[in-house]
Structure formats: structure tokens, C-alpha cells
Write an enzyme that holds these catalytic residues in place. Structure first.
Site, PDB file in Angstrom:
ATOM      1  N   GLY A   9      -2.237  33.451 -12.568  1.00  0.00           N
ATOM      2  CA  GLY A   9      -2.427  32.256 -12.909  1.00  0.00           C
ATOM      3  C   GLY A   9      -0.706  31.484 -12.097  1.00  0.00           C
ATOM      4  O   GLY A   9      -0.676  31.092 -12.280  1.00  0.00           O
ATOM      5  N   GLY A  12       0.271  27.772 -10.410  1.00  0.00           N
ATOM      6  CA  GLY A  12      -0.709  26.706 -11.443  1.00  0.00           C
ATOM      7  C   GLY A  12       0.131  25.809 -12.139  1.00  0.00           C
ATOM      8  O   GLY A  12       2.109  25.908 -11.834  1.00  0.00           O
ATOM      9  N   GLN A  13       0.289  24.370 -12.467  1.00  0.00           N
ATOM     10  CA  GLN A  13       1.960  23.665 -12.798  1.00  0.00           C
ATOM     11  C   GLN A  13       3.174  24.790 -13.160  1.00  0.00           C
ATOM     12  O   GLN A  13       4.674  24.556 -13.275  1.00  0.00           O
ATOM     13  CB  GLN A  13       1.434  22.737 -14.136  1.00  0.00           C
ATOM     14  CG  GLN A  13       2.562  22.026 -14.088  1.00  0.00           C
ATOM     15  CD  GLN A  13       2.390  21.084 -15.273  1.00  0.00           C
ATOM     16  OE1 GLN A  13       1.818  20.710 -15.969  1.00  0.00           O
ATOM     17  NE2 GLN A  13       2.799  19.863 -15.812  1.00  0.00           N
ATOM     18  N   ASP A  35      -2.517  34.995  -8.234  1.00  0.00           N
ATOM     19  CA  ASP A  35      -3.413  33.633  -8.346  1.00  0.00           C
ATOM     20  C   ASP A  35      -4.408  34.216  -7.753  1.00  0.00           C
ATOM     21  O   ASP A  35      -4.862  35.259  -7.165  1.00  0.00           O
ATOM     22  CB  ASP A  35      -3.183  32.355  -7.869  1.00  0.00           C
ATOM     23  CG  ASP A  35      -2.994  31.304  -8.435  1.00  0.00           C
ATOM     24  OD1 ASP A  35      -2.336  30.604  -9.410  1.00  0.00           O
ATOM     25  OD2 ASP A  35      -4.445  31.123  -9.228  1.00  0.00           O
ATOM     26  N   ILE A  36      -5.233  33.312  -7.967  1.00  0.00           N
ATOM     27  CA  ILE A  36      -6.906  34.140  -7.473  1.00  0.00           C
ATOM     28  C   ILE A  36      -7.264  33.184  -5.318  1.00  0.00           C
ATOM     29  O   ILE A  36      -7.741  33.644  -5.404  1.00  0.00           O
ATOM     30  CB  ILE A  36      -8.113  32.838  -8.089  1.00  0.00           C
ATOM     31  CG1 ILE A  36      -9.992  32.908  -7.886  1.00  0.00           C
ATOM     32  CG2 ILE A  36      -7.923  31.382  -8.132  1.00  0.00           C
ATOM     33  CD1 ILE A  36     -10.884  32.854  -8.684  1.00  0.00           C
ATOM     34  N   TYR A 143     -12.169  23.387 -24.257  1.00  0.00           N
ATOM     35  CA  TYR A 143     -10.664  23.474 -24.045  1.00  0.00           C
ATOM     36  C   TYR A 143     -10.243  24.093 -25.589  1.00  0.00           C
ATOM     37  O   TYR A 143      -9.681  25.656 -25.159  1.00  0.00           O
ATOM     38  CB  TYR A 143      -9.880  22.636 -23.219  1.00  0.00           C
ATOM     39  CG  TYR A 143      -8.733  23.053 -23.489  1.00  0.00           C
ATOM     40  CD1 TYR A 143      -7.878  24.228 -21.963  1.00  0.00           C
ATOM     41  CD2 TYR A 143      -7.863  22.605 -23.526  1.00  0.00           C
ATOM     42  CE1 TYR A 143      -6.639  24.972 -21.517  1.00  0.00           C
ATOM     43  CE2 TYR A 143      -6.185  22.825 -23.306  1.00  0.00           C
ATOM     44  CZ  TYR A 143      -6.025  23.945 -22.617  1.00  0.00           C
ATOM     45  OH  TYR A 143      -3.958  24.286 -22.646  1.00  0.00           O
ATOM     46  N   LYS A 147      -9.118  27.997 -26.690  1.00  0.00           N
ATOM     47  CA  LYS A 147      -7.383  28.207 -27.165  1.00  0.00           C
ATOM     48  C   LYS A 147      -7.501  28.505 -29.257  1.00  0.00           C
ATOM     49  O   LYS A 147      -6.907  29.250 -29.009  1.00  0.00           O
ATOM     50  CB  LYS A 147      -6.689  27.026 -26.967  1.00  0.00           C
ATOM     51  CG  LYS A 147      -6.134  26.818 -25.730  1.00  0.00           C
ATOM     52  CD  LYS A 147      -5.550  27.783 -24.998  1.00  0.00           C
ATOM     53  CE  LYS A 147      -5.719  27.953 -23.848  1.00  0.00           C
ATOM     54  NZ  LYS A 147      -4.716  28.702 -22.922  1.00  0.00           N
ATOM     55  N   ILE A 173       2.680  19.338 -20.347  1.00  0.00           N
ATOM     56  CA  ILE A 173       3.976  19.842 -19.926  1.00  0.00           C
ATOM     57  C   ILE A 173       4.364  17.892 -18.293  1.00  0.00           C
ATOM     58  O   ILE A 173       3.448  18.102 -18.190  1.00  0.00           O
ATOM     59  CB  ILE A 173       4.261  20.456 -19.342  1.00  0.00           C
ATOM     60  CG1 ILE A 173       3.605  21.648 -21.310  1.00  0.00           C
ATOM     61  CG2 ILE A 173       5.197  21.493 -18.841  1.00  0.00           C
ATOM     62  CD1 ILE A 173       4.820  21.915 -22.201  1.00  0.00           C
TER      63      ILE A 173
HETATM   64  N1  SER Z   1      -2.170  19.452 -21.803  1.00  0.00           N
HETATM   65  C1  SER Z   1      -3.716  20.636 -21.982  1.00  0.00           C
HETATM   66  C2  SER Z   1      -4.672  19.317 -21.289  1.00  0.00           C
HETATM   67  O1  SER Z   1      -4.643  17.982 -21.243  1.00  0.00           O
HETATM   68  C3  SER Z   1      -2.738  20.429 -23.344  1.00  0.00           C
HETATM   69  O2  SER Z   1      -2.398  21.785 -23.503  1.00  0.00           O
HETATM   70  O3  SER Z   1      -5.379  19.395 -21.295  1.00  0.00           O
END
Ligand code: SER
Length: 319
Positions: A9, A12-13, A35-36, A143, A147, A173
Site C-alpha cells: 500500500g 497511499g497517503q 501497491d495494487i 472500518y 481495526k 493525518i
Molecule cells: N483517517 C481515518 C478515517 O477518517 C481515521 O483513521 O477513516
């Protein structure tokens, strides 16, 4: 001998900036980006790159064998907002990629694994202010569920099989290089881009929604500090609480407006408001600060300065 690192990955950001930093530290040839697809051409052209679907165990295994990998950073995931649109895909990607990496590491050739968790493990029944490391975790997003369950599996593989797995519960982030994709905290990145590009922004969260956030440089530093910490110092193998700043859309707007007086903002909360409302507004990360000496560097205004400067250069070529 330097570590031989695989980043899954990497486009990604967070993955893209982590790859750049790890290449600086460990040498380009020792950090394999994957990455994919090849959506970030600078990464593809600046060092070893492999196309890997994080759901494909054999592809990960073959790559590790080919490059003698001993450390994996698993950065591929579907985030909170996208996960609500595609629940089964989020479960499939987020869980299976983790199992693949943990099972490979259990075999012994992979010495260290990094797997990011998130403030999304918390839910409406969690204490909202200064959320402790050990607390109620009843997430309401797919999500968040992936996690939370992933954290349990990380700790299980550490205790049962001795896998040296480490993780952080990232807040939102904020960065100016790769865009985030499909998160609830993405507004805090979009707002800077729109402020510079158009001078106005319509926010998908309401003005007083207070969420934990962090500038990318701090997130990268935290990730690398944690991975460098002596194993015996770590008391958490599920995922560490991690914090820097908390702010509301109104506060980030004011921080930007101090530099761009004509900037305007409107509010149009959508389905992401309910997700944000289920998350803490601030995090107690004292365990991370104690165990591996975590310290953040950027507050809101310091971050705003760096973001606006970088984006002025990007969009208007202004220094
Ligand atoms: N930045 C993530 C989200 O908004 C939270 O870990 O899904």
C-alpha cells in the site's frame, strides 16, 4: 546489515511518505514499495516497486522471498467512509491482508511487522475526552470493526507465536503530498487545497466537530520511532494510542483565515458526521510517551503554515 523492507500500500497517503523516508534512512535498494497499481509514478521510478494485491498471499510471499524481506509495513486499507459504502470489500481487504502478513511472519523469516490501527476502534460508548489506552471499544463502522479485530489478532500473534508486531492508532493525518482516500477526517486535508485553489470550502462535518488529528511529519516520525524501539520496552502489541492535536472545522478555518483573510467556509454535514460523532475528541497517549518516548512537534498553526506554503508552491508555483 540494514533491514530489507516491504511496504504494502505504498502509493497511499501515509504509505507514499513513509516509503520516501524509509528509503532515505535504509537506502533505496532496501525498501521495496508495492501497491495494487502504479498510481504514484515518482515512487515507481525512484526505487524497487512491485504490483501486489494485498489480498494475495502468494504474491506477498513470493515478493518477500525474492527480496529477502525481513520487515513489512502493511499500509493498505479501506478507510471509514469508503468502508460504509463497501462493507464486505473493507472487511475482505483489511482483514485478509493482515492475516497474510501475520501468517508469513509466524513462519519466521519476517522479523518485524507494522500494522496501523486508528481512532476508529473507538465508538459512542468510549469516553470522548482524553480517551485512555485501555477503554471501551465498540466501533460502529466497518472500518473500526476491522481495526479493533485486527488489534486483537496482532496481540494474539505476538503472545502465541512471538510475532514482533507493532501498531499505532492514527488520528486523522494531514499532508500536502498524496491525498487521503475515503476517510472521515479527509476534510482537514481538502480544506487547505480548496483554500489555496478556490478560496472557499464546503465542509462535510459541522463546525464544532472536534477530532484528534496529526501532521504527516509527526505520523511518520511516530511510525519510525515505534519500529526502532527495543522490543522489550513495548507494553502494547495491539496498538498504541497516539495523539498530537485536536481541532474543529471552525478552528482550522480560523487558522487558515489568519493567512488568507478572504477564505470562506460553509457547512453541509453528510453521512460522515455520524461517524465523526462516534469518535473521541482527544486521546490520552501517555503510554506511548512513556514506553518509547513519543513526542509530537506540530500544533495547528505550525501545520497550517507548512501546508499553505507547500500548496501555494504546488498550485501557483509561489515560494
Ligand atoms: N483517517 C481515518 C478515517 O477518517 C481515521 O483513521 O477513516
Amino acid at each position: 546489515m540494514p533491514s530489507r523492507i516491504l511496504i504494502i500500500g505504498a502509493c497511499g497517503q501515509i504509505g507514499s511518505e513513509l516509503t520516501t523516508k524509509l528509503r532515505e534512512i535504509n537506502g533505496i535498494e532496501n525498501v521495496i514499495a508495492s501497491d495494487i497499481n502504479t498510481r504514484k509514478l515518482d515512487l515507481v521510478n525512484s526505487g524497487p516497486f512491485e504490483i501486489i494485491d494485498a489480498k494475495n498471499f502468494n504474491a506477498i510471499k513470493d515478493c518477500c522471498k525474492h527480496y529477502n524481506i525481513d520487515t513489512i509495513y502493511l499500509m493498505a486499507a479501506l478507510l471509514s467512509a469508503t468502508g460504509e459504502k463497501y462493507p464486505m470489500e473493507a472487511w475482505d481487504l483489511n482483514m485478509n491482508s493482515l492475516f497474510h502478513v501475520l501468517n508469513l511472519a509466524k513462519g519466521g523469516t519476517i522479523k518485524k511487522v507494522y500494522w496501523p490501527s486508528s481512532i476508529a476502534v473507538f465508538g459512542p460508548t468510549t469516553p470522548r475526552e482524553l480517551t485512555p489506552q485501555h477503554t471501551i471499544c465498540e466501533p460502529t463502522t466497518v472500518y473500526g470493526i476491522t481495526k479493533q479485530v485486527g488489534e486483537r489478532w496482532c496481540e494474539y500473534y505476538y503472545k502465541k507465536y512471538g510475532v514482533d508486531v507493532r501498531g499505532l492508532r492514527y488520528p486523522g493525518i494531514i499532508s500536502h503530498k498524496a491525498m487521503p482516500g475515503g476517510g472521515t477526517t479527509d476534510y482537514a486535508v481538502e480544506i487547505y487545497h480548496e483554500a489555496i485553489k478556490t478560496g472557499k470550502y464546503e465542509c462535510f462535518l459541522s463546525e464544532n466537530t472536534n477530532l484528534p488529528m496529526m501532521f504527516m511529519d509527526d505520523a511518520i516520525k511516530a511510525t519510525i520511532d515505534l519500529m526502532d524501539a527495543p522490543s522489550e520496552d513495548l507494553t502494547i502489541r495491539s496498538s498504541y494510542n497516539l495523539a498530537a492535536i485536536s481541532f474543529t472545522p471552525k478552528q482550522i478555518y480560523e487558522s487558515i483565515k489568519a493567512h488568507l483573510p478572504d477564505f470562506t467556509m460553509t457547512y453541509q454535514p453528510d453521512f460522515r458526521q455520524a461517524i465523526a460523532d462516534s469518535w473521541p475528541s482527544s486521546i490520552d497517549d501517555s503510554v506511548a510517551r512513556r514506553d518509547w518516548n513519543w513526542q509530537h512537534r506540530f500544533d495547528l498553526d505550525a501545520m497550517t503554515k507548512v501546508m499553505l506554503k507547500a500548496l501555494r508552491k504546488k498550485y501557483h508555483n509561489l515560494i
